[in-house]
Scaffold this motif. Structure first.
Motif, PDB file in Angstrom:
ATOM      1  N   VAL A 111       0.877  -1.165   0.000  1.00  0.00           N
ATOM      2  CA  VAL A 111       0.000   0.000   0.000  1.00  0.00           C
ATOM      3  C   VAL A 111       0.914   1.214   0.000  1.00  0.00           C
ATOM      4  CG1 VAL A 111      -1.782   1.285   1.237  1.00  0.00           C
ATOM      5  CG2 VAL A 111      -1.766  -1.222   1.315  1.00  0.00           C
ATOM      6  N   HIS A 112       0.813   2.061  -1.013  1.00  0.00           N
ATOM      7  CA  HIS A 112       1.738   3.195  -1.103  1.00  0.00           C
ATOM      8  C   HIS A 112       1.094   4.350  -1.861  1.00  0.00           C
ATOM      9  CE1 HIS A 112       2.587   2.190  -5.325  1.00  0.00           C
ATOM     10  NE2 HIS A 112       2.823   0.948  -4.948  1.00  0.00           N
ATOM     11  N   HIS A 113       1.808   5.476  -1.899  1.00  0.00           N
ATOM     12  CA  HIS A 113       1.278   6.704  -2.481  1.00  0.00           C
ATOM     13  C   HIS A 113       1.387   6.749  -3.997  1.00  0.00           C
ATOM     14  CE1 HIS A 113       5.546   7.122  -1.781  1.00  0.00           C
ATOM     15  NE2 HIS A 113       5.599   8.134  -2.626  1.00  0.00           N
ATOM     16  N   ALA A 114       2.001   5.738  -4.607  1.00  0.00           N
ATOM     17  CA  ALA A 114       2.126   5.631  -6.064  1.00  0.00           C
ATOM     18  C   ALA A 114       3.042   6.692  -6.658  1.00  0.00           C
ATOM     19  CB  ALA A 114       0.757   5.655  -6.745  1.00  0.00           C
ATOM     20  N   GLY A 115       4.066   7.107  -5.905  1.00  0.00           N
ATOM     21  CA  GLY A 115       5.133   7.881  -6.523  1.00  0.00           C
ATOM     22  C   GLY A 115       5.873   7.010  -7.521  1.00  0.00           C
ATOM     23  N   ALA A 116       6.602   7.631  -8.445  1.00  0.00           N
ATOM     24  CA  ALA A 116       7.258   6.876  -9.506  1.00  0.00           C
ATOM     25  C   ALA A 116       8.216   5.827  -8.946  1.00  0.00           C
ATOM     26  CB  ALA A 116       8.010   7.836 -10.434  1.00  0.00           C
ATOM     27  N   GLY A 117       9.028   6.193  -7.939  1.00  0.00           N
ATOM     28  CA  GLY A 117      10.012   5.271  -7.401  1.00  0.00           C
ATOM     29  C   GLY A 117       9.394   4.119  -6.639  1.00  0.00           C
ATOM     30  N   THR A 118       8.402   4.393  -5.797  1.00  0.00           N
ATOM     31  CA  THR A 118       7.762   3.332  -5.025  1.00  0.00           C
ATOM     32  C   THR A 118       6.933   2.433  -5.926  1.00  0.00           C
ATOM     33  OG1 THR A 118       7.611   4.946  -3.225  1.00  0.00           O
ATOM     34  CG2 THR A 118       6.456   2.876  -2.931  1.00  0.00           C
ATOM     35  N   THR A 119       6.293   3.002  -6.934  1.00  0.00           N
ATOM     36  CA  THR A 119       5.577   2.195  -7.922  1.00  0.00           C
ATOM     37  C   THR A 119       6.525   1.210  -8.584  1.00  0.00           C
ATOM     38  OG1 THR A 119       3.907   3.891  -8.349  1.00  0.00           O
ATOM     39  CG2 THR A 119       4.300   2.287 -10.094  1.00  0.00           C
ATOM     40  N   ALA A 120       7.693   1.705  -8.985  1.00  0.00           N
ATOM     41  CA  ALA A 120       8.688   0.850  -9.632  1.00  0.00           C
ATOM     42  C   ALA A 120       9.145  -0.265  -8.696  1.00  0.00           C
ATOM     43  CB  ALA A 120       9.881   1.690 -10.078  1.00  0.00           C
ATOM     44  N   ALA A 121       9.389   0.073  -7.429  1.00  0.00           N
ATOM     45  CA  ALA A 121       9.861  -0.930  -6.470  1.00  0.00           C
ATOM     46  C   ALA A 121       8.839  -2.043  -6.280  1.00  0.00           C
ATOM     47  CB  ALA A 121      10.170  -0.263  -5.132  1.00  0.00           C
ATOM     48  N   GLY A 122       7.563  -1.682  -6.197  1.00  0.00           N
ATOM     49  CA  GLY A 122       6.530  -2.694  -6.047  1.00  0.00           C
ATOM     50  C   GLY A 122       6.427  -3.596  -7.269  1.00  0.00           C
ATOM     51  N   LEU A 123       6.557  -3.017  -8.466  1.00  0.00           N
ATOM     52  CA  LEU A 123       6.515  -3.814  -9.690  1.00  0.00           C
ATOM     53  C   LEU A 123       7.709  -4.757  -9.754  1.00  0.00           C
ATOM     54  CD1 LEU A 123       5.417  -1.057 -12.220  1.00  0.00           C
ATOM     55  CD2 LEU A 123       4.039  -2.986 -11.424  1.00  0.00           C
ATOM     56  N   ARG A 124       8.872  -4.276  -9.374  1.00  0.00           N
ATOM     57  CA  ARG A 124      10.072  -5.113  -9.382  1.00  0.00           C
ATOM     58  C   ARG A 124       9.929  -6.288  -8.409  1.00  0.00           C
ATOM     59  NH1 ARG A 124      16.045  -3.245  -7.198  1.00  0.00           N
ATOM     60  NH2 ARG A 124      17.295  -4.772  -8.362  1.00  0.00           N
ATOM     61  N   ALA A 125       9.278  -6.030  -7.279  1.00  0.00           N
ATOM     62  CA  ALA A 125       9.123  -7.063  -6.258  1.00  0.00           C
ATOM     63  C   ALA A 125       8.147  -8.155  -6.671  1.00  0.00           C
ATOM     64  CB  ALA A 125       8.657  -6.426  -4.947  1.00  0.00           C
ATOM     65  N   GLY A 126       7.307  -7.878  -7.654  1.00  0.00           N
ATOM     66  CA  GLY A 126       6.348  -8.874  -8.099  1.00  0.00           C
ATOM     67  C   GLY A 126       5.204  -9.097  -7.136  1.00  0.00           C
ATOM     68  N   VAL A 127       4.809  -8.038  -6.423  1.00  0.00           N
ATOM     69  CA  VAL A 127       3.683  -8.148  -5.491  1.00  0.00           C
ATOM     70  C   VAL A 127       2.586  -7.167  -5.905  1.00  0.00           C
ATOM     71  CG1 VAL A 127       5.038  -8.978  -3.542  1.00  0.00           C
ATOM     72  CG2 VAL A 127       4.807  -6.521  -3.905  1.00  0.00           C
ATOM     73  N   PRO A 128       1.318  -7.516  -5.668  1.00  0.00           N
ATOM     74  CA  PRO A 128       0.225  -6.615  -6.051  1.00  0.00           C
ATOM     75  C   PRO A 128       0.181  -5.376  -5.172  1.00  0.00           C
ATOM     76  CG  PRO A 128      -0.626  -8.515  -4.870  1.00  0.00           C
ATOM     77  CD  PRO A 128       0.834  -8.779  -5.082  1.00  0.00           C
ATOM     78  N   ALA A 129      -0.578  -4.365  -5.638  1.00  0.00           N
ATOM     79  CA  ALA A 129      -0.542  -3.054  -4.995  1.00  0.00           C
ATOM     80  C   ALA A 129      -1.934  -2.510  -4.737  1.00  0.00           C
ATOM     81  CB  ALA A 129       0.231  -2.071  -5.867  1.00  0.00           C
ATOM     82  N   VAL A 130      -2.014  -1.711  -3.671  1.00  0.00           N
ATOM     83  CA  VAL A 130      -3.169  -0.851  -3.415  1.00  0.00           C
ATOM     84  C   VAL A 130      -2.632   0.577  -3.391  1.00  0.00           C
ATOM     85  CG1 VAL A 130      -5.017  -0.203  -1.850  1.00  0.00           C
ATOM     86  CG2 VAL A 130      -4.379  -2.613  -2.085  1.00  0.00           C
ATOM     87  N   PRO A 131      -2.704   1.303  -4.504  1.00  0.00           N
ATOM     88  CA  PRO A 131      -2.187   2.669  -4.521  1.00  0.00           C
ATOM     89  C   PRO A 131      -3.144   3.643  -3.844  1.00  0.00           C
ATOM     90  CG  PRO A 131      -3.021   2.071  -6.681  1.00  0.00           C
ATOM     91  CD  PRO A 131      -3.160   0.850  -5.816  1.00  0.00           C
ATOM     92  N   VAL A 132      -2.574   4.542  -3.038  1.00  0.00           N
ATOM     93  CA  VAL A 132      -3.340   5.596  -2.364  1.00  0.00           C
ATOM     94  C   VAL A 132      -2.713   6.920  -2.783  1.00  0.00           C
ATOM     95  CG1 VAL A 132      -4.174   6.494  -0.154  1.00  0.00           C
ATOM     96  CG2 VAL A 132      -3.805   4.041  -0.428  1.00  0.00           C
ATOM     97  N   PRO A 133      -3.025   7.412  -3.986  1.00  0.00           N
ATOM     98  CA  PRO A 133      -2.366   8.615  -4.491  1.00  0.00           C
ATOM     99  C   PRO A 133      -2.765   9.862  -3.723  1.00  0.00           C
ATOM    100  CG  PRO A 133      -4.137   7.952  -5.959  1.00  0.00           C
ATOM    101  CD  PRO A 133      -4.008   6.867  -4.932  1.00  0.00           C
ATOM    102  N   VAL A 134      -1.794  10.789  -3.622  1.00  0.00           N
ATOM    103  CA  VAL A 134      -2.018  12.032  -2.894  1.00  0.00           C
ATOM    104  C   VAL A 134      -2.085  13.207  -3.874  1.00  0.00           C
ATOM    105  CG1 VAL A 134      -1.205  13.517  -1.016  1.00  0.00           C
ATOM    106  CG2 VAL A 134      -0.804  11.037  -0.912  1.00  0.00           C
ATOM    107  N   PHE A 135      -1.049  13.405  -4.710  1.00  0.00           N
ATOM    108  CA  PHE A 135      -1.052  14.522  -5.658  1.00  0.00           C
ATOM    109  C   PHE A 135      -0.007  14.307  -6.738  1.00  0.00           C
ATOM    110  CE2 PHE A 135       1.409  16.032  -1.896  1.00  0.00           C
ATOM    111  CZ  PHE A 135       2.665  16.077  -2.457  1.00  0.00           C
ATOM    112  N   THR A 136       0.221  15.331  -7.545  1.00  0.00           N
ATOM    113  CA  THR A 136       1.152  15.399  -8.688  1.00  0.00           C
ATOM    114  C   THR A 136       0.983  14.178  -9.588  1.00  0.00           C
ATOM    115  OG1 THR A 136       3.013  14.515  -7.370  1.00  0.00           O
ATOM    116  CG2 THR A 136       2.763  16.911  -7.497  1.00  0.00           C
ATOM    117  N   ASP A 137       2.062  13.404  -9.804  1.00  0.00           N
ATOM    118  CA  ASP A 137       1.989  12.305 -10.766  1.00  0.00           C
ATOM    119  C   ASP A 137       1.420  11.027 -10.165  1.00  0.00           C
ATOM    120  OD1 ASP A 137       4.202  11.937  -9.115  1.00  0.00           O
ATOM    121  OD2 ASP A 137       5.373  10.932 -10.670  1.00  0.00           O
TER     122      ASP A 137
END
Length: 415
Positions: A319-345
């Protein structure tokens, strides 16, 4: 070659460049990263990368302005305060980059935030430069600008991209006036500088995977999608014993973290996280981050900074804010995500995670409750399709060499 990477912003705006820098060092280059002093341990941990401090660090203030902007329901006064904070951040970057830029470098590699100023400084010193961006910023029909909501392909996306760039150029206008005056150059507006950049086909390498965001067919030559630049991981790093013991004591936990975001009252956010884990019947590791989260309980552990490349593969979901770096880390780890976006990208990347099939959908921070988060966690951990898709995509990313693509491009500049 003597290479200087210039980047500014939050942790996610710095960490990928440590991996890129180490790859360039391995190719025989002398590499220095110019960034904020607080990131010195991250940059210099193994002694192979040099660091030059980018003294100005206005981004915590800017994050606070974003937080107040949301809390004020986007009132005219809040919009004005946010615009002024952004202008101050750009002016501070002028000071920082002018002081940090090395005129003896053979090439400058410039991040998205550093590029509008850094490219002018590079031209002034007659140093070749390239963009190394973590997000796309050139308008395309394929997708909207990353500061806007995701939309299907269409010409309207190009118009939205141009409007987003015009706004950014306007926010950098005071910085450009200051920069040109200090260098003794005739003033050029941000719009004109962007036109020159595009007409001259200034090379930009994008540090994300084409499996995540394919290169648009309508982009000009010189715009490349390299693949991810993974943050450098120290080979001698060991996890805290408390974390190792917690992981060994039960099934893989859910990771919850918001990184460099400050999305409001940490007590409220902590209560939501705790309540959601309890309702979903899941264990959790909560990262305190800039928000200062703290959650207590037998089946939850609060931690400080830990390498995502080590921790996330050991979790059931993130579960993360879906910033570019954290999004990438979750994809690399091969685990599903629950994004909780805050702002910007972040809403843009969150929508991408959903379209990629690794997430059941985004939960915007303003709509976050313990019940909604618990339901999303139940879905993402109980429905196998999300985990299968995440593992499949991670396999693709593991076969890419984004840092190597940039290293080869840098070598070409010496020929």
């Amino acid at each position: 070659m003597r290479i200087q990477i210039i980047t500014a912003g939050t942790t996610g705006s710095v960490a990928p460049y440590t991996g890129l820098g180490h790859r360039l060092v391995a190719e025989g280059h002398d590499v220095e990263i110019a960034t904020h002093p607080k990131f010195a341990p991250m940059v210099t941990c193994c002694g192979r990368l040099r660091m030059r401090p980018l003294e100005a660090d206005p981004f915590e203030e800017l994050m606070g302005a974003h937080s107040r902007f949301r809390g004020a329901q986007r009132s005219p006064g809040a919009v004005l305060r946010l615009a002024r904070a952004t202008e101050r951040a750009a002016l501070a970057l002028v000071d920082g980059i002018l002081a940090a830029a090395d005129p003896k470098a053979d090439v400058f590699l410039l991040s998205t935030l550093a590029a509008p100023i850094g490219r002018v400084v590079a031209q002034y010193h007659s140093v070749p430069s390239m963009g190394v961006f973590l997000q796309p910023d050139v308008p395309t029909s394929a997708f909207p600008p990353c500061t806007a909501a995701w939309r299907p392909p269409g010409y309207g996306n190009r118009l939205r991209g141009r409007a987003a760039n015009a706004l950014l150029d306007a926010l950098y206008s005071a910085a450009h006036r200051n920069l040109h005056a200090r260098l003794g150059l005739a003033h050029r507006s941000g719009h004109r500088l962007r036109q020159e950049r595009e007409r001259g086909r200034w090379p930009i390498w994008h540090g994300y995977s084409p499996s995540v965001v394919p290169r648009p067919a309508d982009w000009r030559p010189g715009l490349k999608v390299a693949g991810y630049w993974w943050p450098h991981e120290c080979p001698g790093w060991e996890p805290p014993q408390q974390v190792a013991d917690f992981l060994a004591a039960g099934p893989p936990p859910v990771f919850i973290g918001f990184g460099s975001m400050m999305p409001g009252d940490p007590r409220r956010l902590g209560a939501i996280a705790s309540g959601a884990l309890r309702k979903a019947g899941l264990r959790g590791i909560v990262q305190s981050g800039w928000a200062g989260l703290s959650v207590q309980g037998d089946d939850v552990l609060t931690v400080g900074a830990l390498p995502h490349g080590w921790l996330m593969p050991r979790t059931a979901a993130v579960v993360h804010h879906a910033g570019a770096g954290t999004t990438a880390a979750g994809l690399r780890a091969g685990v599903p995500a629950v994004p909780v976006p805050v702002f910007t990208d972040q809403p843009w990347w969150a929508a991408r995670l959903t379209r990629l099939g690794v997430s059941p959908g985004a939960l915007p921070y303003e709509q976050l409750t313990a019940g909604r988060l618990a339901e999303a966690l139940r879905r993402v951990t109980a429905e196998p399709r999300f985990a299968r898709r995440a593992v499949e995509l991670a396999g693709r990313l593991g076969r890419e060499d984004g840092a190597g693509a940039v290293a080869r491009a840098v070598a070409e500049t010496a020929r």
